[in-house]
Design a protein around this motif. Structure first.
Motif, PDB file in Angstrom:
ATOM      1  N   ILE A  13       9.564 -31.032  57.906  1.00 55.43           N
ATOM      2  CA  ILE A  13       9.379 -29.645  58.312  1.00 55.43           C
ATOM      3  C   ILE A  13       7.884 -29.351  58.369  1.00 55.43           C
ATOM      4  O   ILE A  13       7.185 -29.490  57.377  1.00 55.43           O
ATOM      5  CB  ILE A  13      10.066 -28.686  57.326  1.00 55.43           C
ATOM      6  N   ASN A  14       7.432 -28.970  59.532  1.00 54.29           N
ATOM      7  CA  ASN A  14       6.023 -28.653  59.721  1.00 54.29           C
ATOM      8  C   ASN A  14       5.698 -27.390  58.927  1.00 54.29           C
ATOM      9  O   ASN A  14       6.350 -26.359  59.107  1.00 54.29           O
ATOM     10  CB  ASN A  14       5.743 -28.434  61.205  1.00 54.29           C
ATOM     11  N   PRO A  15       4.706 -27.423  58.050  1.00 52.73           N
ATOM     12  CA  PRO A  15       4.412 -26.257  57.218  1.00 52.73           C
ATOM     13  C   PRO A  15       3.955 -25.044  58.019  1.00 52.73           C
ATOM     14  O   PRO A  15       4.198 -23.909  57.623  1.00 52.73           O
ATOM     15  CB  PRO A  15       3.304 -26.745  56.287  1.00 52.73           C
ATOM     16  N   ILE A  16       3.325 -25.262  59.147  1.00 53.19           N
ATOM     17  CA  ILE A  16       2.900 -24.134  59.973  1.00 53.19           C
ATOM     18  C   ILE A  16       4.116 -23.434  60.566  1.00 53.19           C
ATOM     19  O   ILE A  16       4.202 -22.207  60.555  1.00 53.19           O
ATOM     20  CB  ILE A  16       1.931 -24.603  61.078  1.00 53.19           C
ATOM     21  N   VAL A  17       5.073 -24.215  61.051  1.00 52.30           N
ATOM     22  CA  VAL A  17       6.295 -23.639  61.610  1.00 52.30           C
ATOM     23  C   VAL A  17       7.040 -22.870  60.524  1.00 52.30           C
ATOM     24  O   VAL A  17       7.512 -21.752  60.743  1.00 52.30           O
ATOM     25  CB  VAL A  17       7.205 -24.736  62.213  1.00 52.30           C
ATOM     26  N   ALA A  18       7.133 -23.449  59.339  1.00 54.36           N
ATOM     27  CA  ALA A  18       7.822 -22.788  58.233  1.00 54.36           C
ATOM     28  C   ALA A  18       7.131 -21.491  57.847  1.00 54.36           C
ATOM     29  O   ALA A  18       7.786 -20.469  57.596  1.00 54.36           O
ATOM     30  CB  ALA A  18       7.900 -23.733  57.040  1.00 54.36           C
ATOM     31  N   ALA A  19       5.804 -21.498  57.824  1.00 55.58           N
ATOM     32  CA  ALA A  19       5.049 -20.294  57.453  1.00 55.58           C
ATOM     33  C   ALA A  19       5.225 -19.195  58.487  1.00 55.58           C
ATOM     34  O   ALA A  19       5.464 -18.033  58.133  1.00 55.58           O
ATOM     35  CB  ALA A  19       3.570 -20.630  57.277  1.00 55.58           C
ATOM     36  N   VAL A  20       5.105 -19.538  59.756  1.00 54.79           N
ATOM     37  CA  VAL A  20       5.256 -18.542  60.819  1.00 54.79           C
ATOM     38  C   VAL A  20       6.666 -17.957  60.801  1.00 54.79           C
ATOM     39  O   VAL A  20       6.846 -16.739  60.916  1.00 54.79           O
ATOM     40  CB  VAL A  20       4.932 -19.158  62.201  1.00 54.79           C
ATOM     41  N   THR A  21       7.650 -18.801  60.623  1.00 50.63           N
ATOM     42  CA  THR A  21       9.031 -18.339  60.558  1.00 50.63           C
ATOM     43  C   THR A  21       9.225 -17.403  59.369  1.00 50.63           C
ATOM     44  O   THR A  21       9.842 -16.345  59.494  1.00 50.63           O
ATOM     45  CB  THR A  21       9.992 -19.543  60.448  1.00 50.63           C
ATOM     46  N   GLY A  22       8.694 -17.775  58.231  1.00 54.68           N
ATOM     47  CA  GLY A  22       8.813 -16.945  57.036  1.00 54.68           C
ATOM     48  C   GLY A  22       8.149 -15.594  57.198  1.00 54.68           C
ATOM     49  O   GLY A  22       8.701 -14.568  56.790  1.00 54.68           O
ATOM     50  N   VAL A  23       6.970 -15.581  57.814  1.00 57.08           N
ATOM     51  CA  VAL A  23       6.260 -14.323  58.038  1.00 57.08           C
ATOM     52  C   VAL A  23       7.055 -13.427  58.983  1.00 57.08           C
ATOM     53  O   VAL A  23       7.204 -12.222  58.737  1.00 57.08           O
ATOM     54  CB  VAL A  23       4.840 -14.577  58.595  1.00 57.08           C
ATOM     55  N   ALA A  24       7.583 -13.998  60.052  1.00 57.98           N
ATOM     56  CA  ALA A  24       8.339 -13.209  61.024  1.00 57.98           C
ATOM     57  C   ALA A  24       9.596 -12.615  60.388  1.00 57.98           C
ATOM     58  O   ALA A  24       9.892 -11.427  60.564  1.00 57.98           O
ATOM     59  CB  ALA A  24       8.712 -14.073  62.227  1.00 57.98           C
ATOM     60  N   ILE A  25      10.302 -13.410  59.647  1.00 64.92           N
ATOM     61  CA  ILE A  25      11.523 -12.922  58.996  1.00 64.92           C
ATOM     62  C   ILE A  25      11.173 -11.881  57.939  1.00 64.92           C
ATOM     63  O   ILE A  25      11.823 -10.837  57.846  1.00 64.92           O
ATOM     64  CB  ILE A  25      12.323 -14.092  58.403  1.00 64.92           C
ATOM     65  N   GLY A  26      10.155 -12.150  57.143  1.00 68.77           N
ATOM     66  CA  GLY A  26       9.753 -11.202  56.106  1.00 68.77           C
ATOM     67  C   GLY A  26       9.321  -9.860  56.673  1.00 68.77           C
ATOM     68  O   GLY A  26       9.685  -8.802  56.157  1.00 68.77           O
ATOM     69  N   ALA A  27       8.551  -9.884  57.741  1.00 70.74           N
ATOM     70  CA  ALA A  27       8.097  -8.639  58.370  1.00 70.74           C
ATOM     71  C   ALA A  27       9.280  -7.868  58.942  1.00 70.74           C
ATOM     72  O   ALA A  27       9.355  -6.639  58.812  1.00 70.74           O
ATOM     73  CB  ALA A  27       7.079  -8.944  59.463  1.00 70.74           C
ATOM     74  N   GLY A  28      10.185  -8.586  59.556  1.00 71.25           N
ATOM     75  CA  GLY A  28      11.378  -7.941  60.115  1.00 71.25           C
ATOM     76  C   GLY A  28      12.227  -7.297  59.039  1.00 71.25           C
ATOM     77  O   GLY A  28      12.715  -6.177  59.205  1.00 71.25           O
ATOM     78  N   ILE A  29      12.387  -7.990  57.933  1.00 69.39           N
ATOM     79  CA  ILE A  29      13.185  -7.460  56.832  1.00 69.39           C
ATOM     80  C   ILE A  29      12.534  -6.208  56.251  1.00 69.39           C
ATOM     81  O   ILE A  29      13.205  -5.196  56.012  1.00 69.39           O
ATOM     82  CB  ILE A  29      13.376  -8.517  55.729  1.00 69.39           C
ATOM     83  N   ALA A  30      11.247  -6.253  56.019  1.00 64.22           N
ATOM     84  CA  ALA A  30      10.544  -5.111  55.430  1.00 64.22           C
ATOM     85  C   ALA A  30      10.617  -3.889  56.336  1.00 64.22           C
ATOM     86  O   ALA A  30      10.933  -2.785  55.874  1.00 64.22           O
ATOM     87  CB  ALA A  30       9.102  -5.484  55.141  1.00 64.22           C
ATOM     88  N   ALA A  31      10.323  -4.062  57.605  1.00 65.89           N
ATOM     89  CA  ALA A  31      10.313  -2.930  58.535  1.00 65.89           C
ATOM     90  C   ALA A  31      11.716  -2.365  58.722  1.00 65.89           C
ATOM     91  O   ALA A  31      11.912  -1.138  58.699  1.00 65.89           O
ATOM     92  CB  ALA A  31       9.737  -3.373  59.874  1.00 65.89           C
TER      93      ALA A  31
END
Length: 94
Positions: A13-31
Motif C-alpha cells: 500500500i503506497n503511503p501517499i495513496v493511503a494518506a490522501v484517502t484518509g484525509v479525504a474520508i476524514g474531511a468528508g466525515i467531519a463536514a
C-alpha cells in the motif's frame, strides 16, 4: 526511505495513496457529521456514502497491488533472461 520501499514494507500500500484517502474520508466525515447527523435520512445517506467510499478505496488499493505484482513478475522474468544471456556470453568468451 522511498515511497516504493515504504509501500513494500506496508504490504504493497503506497503511503501517499493511503494518506490522501484518509484525509479525504476524514474531511468528508467531519463536514457531513456536523450538519447532517441531525436528520435520520441524512444519517443513512452518509452511511451509504462512506460505505461506497470505503469500497472504492479498497478496490483501488487491490488493483494497485495487482498491478505492482504483475510489474514485479515482469522485472524478475527479465532479470532471469538477462542472467542467462550473460552466462552464455561469459561461457563463450572463456
Amino acid at each position: 526511505m522511498t515511497d516504493k520501499k515504504q509501500a513494500e514494507e506496508n504490504g504493497g500500500i503506497n503511503p501517499i495513496v493511503a494518506a490522501v484517502t484518509g484525509v479525504a474520508i476524514g474531511a468528508g466525515i467531519a463536514a457531513a457529521g456536523v450538519v447532517a447527523f441531525k436528520d435520520k435520512k441524512n444519517r443513512e445517506k452518509i452511511k451509504d456514502m462512506l460505505t461506497n467510499a470505503k469500497d472504492q478505496t479498497n478496490e483501488y488499493i487491490s488493483n494497485m497491488q495487482k498491478t505492482e505484482k504483475k510489474k514485479t513478475a515482469k522485472v524478475k522474468d527479465k532479470l532471469t533472461d538477462d542472467k542467462t544471456k550473460i552466462k552464455k556470453v561469459l561461457a563463450n568468451s572463456a
